[in-house]
Design a protein around this motif. Sequence first.
Motif, mmCIF file in Angstrom:
data_model
loop_
_atom_site.group_PDB
_atom_site.id
_atom_site.type_symbol
_atom_site.label_atom_id
_atom_site.label_comp_id
_atom_site.label_asym_id
_atom_site.label_seq_id
_atom_site.Cartn_x
_atom_site.Cartn_y
_atom_site.Cartn_z
ATOM 1 N N MET A 68 5.574 44.637 11.122
ATOM 2 C CA MET A 68 6.631 45.646 11.134
ATOM 3 C C MET A 68 6.575 46.559 12.354
ATOM 4 N N THR A 69 5.393 46.722 12.938
ATOM 5 C CA THR A 69 5.298 47.554 14.138
ATOM 6 C C THR A 69 5.920 46.882 15.358
ATOM 7 N N LEU A 70 6.340 45.641 15.206
ATOM 8 C CA LEU A 70 6.984 44.941 16.319
ATOM 9 C C LEU A 70 8.287 45.631 16.745
ATOM 10 N N VAL A 71 8.875 46.401 15.830
ATOM 11 C CA VAL A 71 10.159 47.048 16.143
ATOM 12 C C VAL A 71 10.004 48.547 16.382
ATOM 13 N N ASP A 72 8.777 49.011 16.533
ATOM 14 C CA ASP A 72 8.558 50.443 16.734
ATOM 15 C C ASP A 72 9.303 50.989 17.940
ATOM 16 N N ASP A 73 9.435 50.174 18.970
ATOM 17 C CA ASP A 73 10.062 50.670 20.201
ATOM 18 C C ASP A 73 11.588 50.649 20.147
#
Length: 292
Positions: A68-73
Amino acid sequence: MVSKFENGAQPISKIINQSIKQKVNYLQELDQAVKAHEDQKVYALLDQKRYAAEILHREEKANDTGVMTLVDDITNHLSNYLSSKLINYLSQAYPFFYYEEYQLGHFRIYFGNWWDRRQFGELDVLNIRFIFDQTEYKKLAQSFELSQSGKRFNGEKIDQLSKENDRLQNLIDSQAKREAKKEELQAELKEASARNGLFESSKNREAREAIVSELSKLEDQDEEARTAAGKIKENNQAVLELSKENTILSYERKSIVDTFESFEDFEVQNHNLYANYLKSLVDGGKQVIAHD
């Protein structure tokens, strides 16, 4: 020598491939959901644990933060994208709230469309929740509580300022009376001083001290009276601002009561906003399930 196995189990290359595949699958699902404007599916992918609990009513393993952190940016872009349908929904469910996107994906909440409306907090689009300004929220909650006994939020402050203005105005109006009293006391002081001999009696000394003390009090009142007009003006301005706030709070209370009937029901709806909104997106009762 580097081991090809981790704890004697699967080859490391297989673990890497599985992890990459999982990340790719996640991004592909999210990409497809965005392209298809399936906002419910996007929310399911952003927080699978919460979605499972509040929409599917089943427990789910903890969110895979590594995926899920793949879309943090791109959270600001996702928030901007998801805001359209959400704000359309909120305009019906909370018709008294208005929103301003002051930065990409970041929204301020304003209460009402009347003059001097309040900035009431922010809208967290990704988590579908209101982040209310706690100072303003507590004022509204207290206003509801006081209204049950017929009181106003700033009623006590306004009463205190009004009484203070009455006292100050009395000081101004009683100037002539004080001057007459001072002349009377000064004559008494002169007479008492004339009675002094080589040895002043304690009774005469106490009388003179009492006269001096009373004259001092009158001088203090004169000093306060000299600035009383300016203080009254300041207090009147404060009363005006407090009265405006009472009016705004009355508008806010009416808006909530007209929509939710009570402040308690308003709070319940806020608590259930995530589930209520996502359920509203369900097409024909079909629920979206986010795959691992």
